[in-house]
Design an enzyme around this catalytic site. Structure first.
Site, PDB file in Angstrom:
ATOM      1  N   GLU A 138      51.019  40.313   4.820  1.00  0.00           N
ATOM      2  CA  GLU A 138      50.789  39.369   3.669  1.00  0.00           C
ATOM      3  C   GLU A 138      49.582  38.598   3.625  1.00  0.00           C
ATOM      4  O   GLU A 138      48.493  38.879   3.359  1.00  0.00           O
ATOM      5  CB  GLU A 138      52.058  38.494   3.277  1.00  0.00           C
ATOM      6  CG  GLU A 138      52.191  38.028   2.010  1.00  0.00           C
ATOM      7  CD  GLU A 138      53.521  37.125   1.541  1.00  0.00           C
ATOM      8  OE1 GLU A 138      53.337  36.886   0.484  1.00  0.00           O
ATOM      9  OE2 GLU A 138      54.264  37.419   2.269  1.00  0.00           O
TER      10      GLU A 138
ATOM     11  N   GLU B  87      59.922  29.393   6.423  1.00  0.00           N
ATOM     12  CA  GLU B  87      59.840  29.663   5.029  1.00  0.00           C
ATOM     13  C   GLU B  87      61.233  29.486   4.335  1.00  0.00           C
ATOM     14  O   GLU B  87      61.259  28.918   3.195  1.00  0.00           O
ATOM     15  CB  GLU B  87      59.412  31.284   4.770  1.00  0.00           C
ATOM     16  CG  GLU B  87      59.323  31.679   3.516  1.00  0.00           C
ATOM     17  CD  GLU B  87      59.145  33.348   3.238  1.00  0.00           C
ATOM     18  OE1 GLU B  87      58.598  33.786   2.373  1.00  0.00           O
ATOM     19  OE2 GLU B  87      59.294  33.921   4.441  1.00  0.00           O
TER      20      GLU B  87
END
Length: 583
Positions: free
Chosen positions: A164, A436
């Site tokens: 990502e 996260e």
């Protein structure tokens, strides 16, 4: 002001703290810190031999190398030896996110001197520091700083390790004010905001990620696209630079106009939104306790907030016509919010922490209904056993709102909470960066879904802003940004016996450090040259305070303004002060 040049990369080295074999027999090296960069390898062997070097953030519950959360990213470097004695391999044109590496094919005995981890990040000089009497909070601050280092590499990425590594706008905006305390990020963000404008659609929509590699129609989400308005304003507050407002004004205005055009009767209730990303969702939800916040309620709050910031910016730049026009729009947006999402008593259609936090922080509610809404928020926190339930958009403002409405003790309980979901739960689980997810690694040491589970994802580190501005108390004044005029109001609590923060501003060092000592509170403050400060001394009366062993009323260079709540308010110029409060 300096030109907006992209900073060069800074390098910081780490030696292994442990070399070991896992239960599976893997040869693994622990560098002790989740970092972003590369590993330099020194090796000797035959020509044609190869050494494979895999990178990972964590070990599984059995102590084995864990890479499932990398998705399709290999994080693998392979070095083929040329057989000329001692050789040094340093990968180029790449970086990895890791704490651990696994080596295959290393010839001979692997020693610490064979390895050197190099952390890389944009060359932003450190500006702020924070410490306290609580070791877990200090580790949290460490994690916040290293989450910033790892993800501020040329652009503000969401994560550095999996397939990502994108410049997600939402992550950047929620963390931007915290970032501006820890490091000098003025040029870093000024440059990236130009990229935001360059990728902004003709209709004003702001992409989910910048640079926009996701393509057209991948933008316009509330809280993400608002990076176009929130970050310029935060940089203005931190650095006092009107150039960044002038440069970004059209981008800010175009984003607000996008929301206006996407609305019906000033109600923005359509389009795709990420909402309060990764909010608290228990598995067994028979009581309906998942903290689901209506995405369009969130969108309306950010519509109002970005409009307010545009008004603020127009005032700074002297754009009177826009001030008048957008002030009228702001009123209509708030009226639409109250009609759609609020009962006559101030109850919201979503009874979540995030709903009340955003509504209160952005002044969506009438003045006479805010107190009882804040009570609902505080009670919600208590109902969850002093746990937060907020996601990416509610978390940055949660403790600020509690403090604003007199619930600092509840905010402290959230900060000090050590069980999931909380800021200190990952710390207790051994985190060295921000995760996260609140439960990236669960209490039984199993992992959250590998499809989205980064262990270096800085957004929840936005709590740092509350620690610096509320616990230590160092804050800006909007009328004199860039710390030309400073507000310093520490909040004592949380079982802390001391807390200290300092910040290197354009004017010099500002610092605030308090400690409990016997039956006294000692508060030391430094105010930089060519600035003034309003100081809020936690004391019952001016008579209970001494400055440099002198009565406060006669202290040189200090003007006593009286009491405000539980504080004695004084005005002071540059210099160092020590206040001793008898409690």
């Amino acid at each position: 002001m300096a030109a907006y040049n992209e900073p060069v990369r800074k390098r910081e080295s780490f030696k292994p703290i442990k070399i070991f074999k896992t239960p599976k027999g893997e040869q693994v090296v622990d560098f002790g810190q989740n970092l972003v960069g590369l590993v330099e390898l020194t090796v000797s062997g035959k020509a044609g031999d190869s050494v494979k070097m895999y990178h990972a953030e964590v070990l599984d519950k059995a102590g084995n190398f864990y890479i499932d959360n990398l998705r399709d990213a290999k994080q693998l470097n392979v070095y083929v030896l040329k057989g000329s004695g001692s050789e040094k391999f340093e990968p180029h044109f790449t970086f990895q996110g890791f704490r651990y590496i696994k080596l295959e094919g290393f010839p001979g005995e692997l020693k610490p001197e064979n390895l050197n981890a190099v952390a890389m990040y944009s060359d932003m000089r450190p500006t702020g520091s924070f410490s306290s009497s609580n070791k877990l909070i200090n580790q949290l601050q460490h994690n916040i700083e290293w989450g910033q280092r790892g993800n501020f590499l040329d652009v503000p990425t969401d994560c550095p390790q999996r397939d990502e590594r994108l410049g997600w706008t939402g992550d950047a905006q929620v963390f931007s004010r915290t970032a501006a305390f820890n490091m000098h990020v003025h040029n870093f963000f000024a440059k990236w905001l130009r990229d935001v404008e360059a990728d902004q659609d003709a209709n004003g929509s702001v992409p989910f990620v910048v640079p926009n590699v996701l393509g057209r129609n991948s933008g316009g989400s509330a809280g993400w696209a608002d990076a176009a308005t929130i970050i310029p304003w935060n940089m203005y507050l931190a650095y006092g630079d009107t150039m960044i407002l002038q440069t970004q004004y059209n981008s800010m205005k175009n984003w607000v106009e996008f929301m206006r055009k996407a609305s019906t009767n000033n109600l923005w209730n359509r389009g795709f939104h990420f909402g309060d990303w990764l909010f608290y969702r228990p598995f067994d939800d028979n009581d309906g306790r998942s903290a689901v916040t209506d995405k369009y309620l969130i969108a309306q709050c950010f519509f109002a907030h970005s409009t307010q910031l545009l008004i603020n910016t127009a005032k700074v730049l002297g754009k009177t016509e826009d001030v008048n026009s957008y002030t009228e729009l702001l009123k209509n947006v708030k009226d639409a919010f109250m009609k759609e999402y609020m009962t006559s008593t101030g109850r919201l259609v979503s009874g979540t922490q995030t709903a009340y936090v955003l509504a209160l922080n952005f002044d969506m509610l009438p003045e006479n209904l805010r107190k009882q809404s804040a009570e609902r928020l505080a009670q919600n926190v208590r109902d969850y056993g002093n746990h937060l339930t907020t996601g990416f958009l509610g978390t940055p403002y949660l403790c600020h709102v509690l403090t604003r409405f007199g619930y600092t003790d509840d905010a402290y309980k959230l900060l000090m909470q050590e069980t999931y979901p909380s800021w200190l739960y990952p710390v207790k689980m051994g985190a060295t960066t921000i995760w996260e997810r609140w439960d990236g690694q669960k209490p039984d040491s199993t992992f959250q879904t590998p499809g989205m589970n980064s262990f270096n994802h800085y957004a929840y580190g936005a709590i740092g802003d509350w620690m610096y501005r509320v616990v230590a108390g160092i804050d800006t004044e909007e009328s004199a940004p860039g710390y030309r005029r400073i507000k310093i109001q520490p909040h004592i609590g949380g079982g802390l016996t001391n807390a200290t923060a300092s910040l290197q501003t354009y004017y010099g060092l500002v610092s605030s450090g308090w400690k409990k000592q016997d039956n006294q509170l000692v508060w030391e403050v430094e105010i930089p040259a060519n600035t003034t400060a309003t100081l809020y001394i936690p004391a019952k009366s001016a008579e209970s305070v001494k400055e440099n062993n002198a009565a406060l009323s006669s202290a040189n260079g200090i003007k006593v303004n009286g009491m405000e709540g539980a504080y004695v308010v004084v005005e002071a110029g540059s210099g160092k002060y020590q206040f001793v409060v008898t409690q």
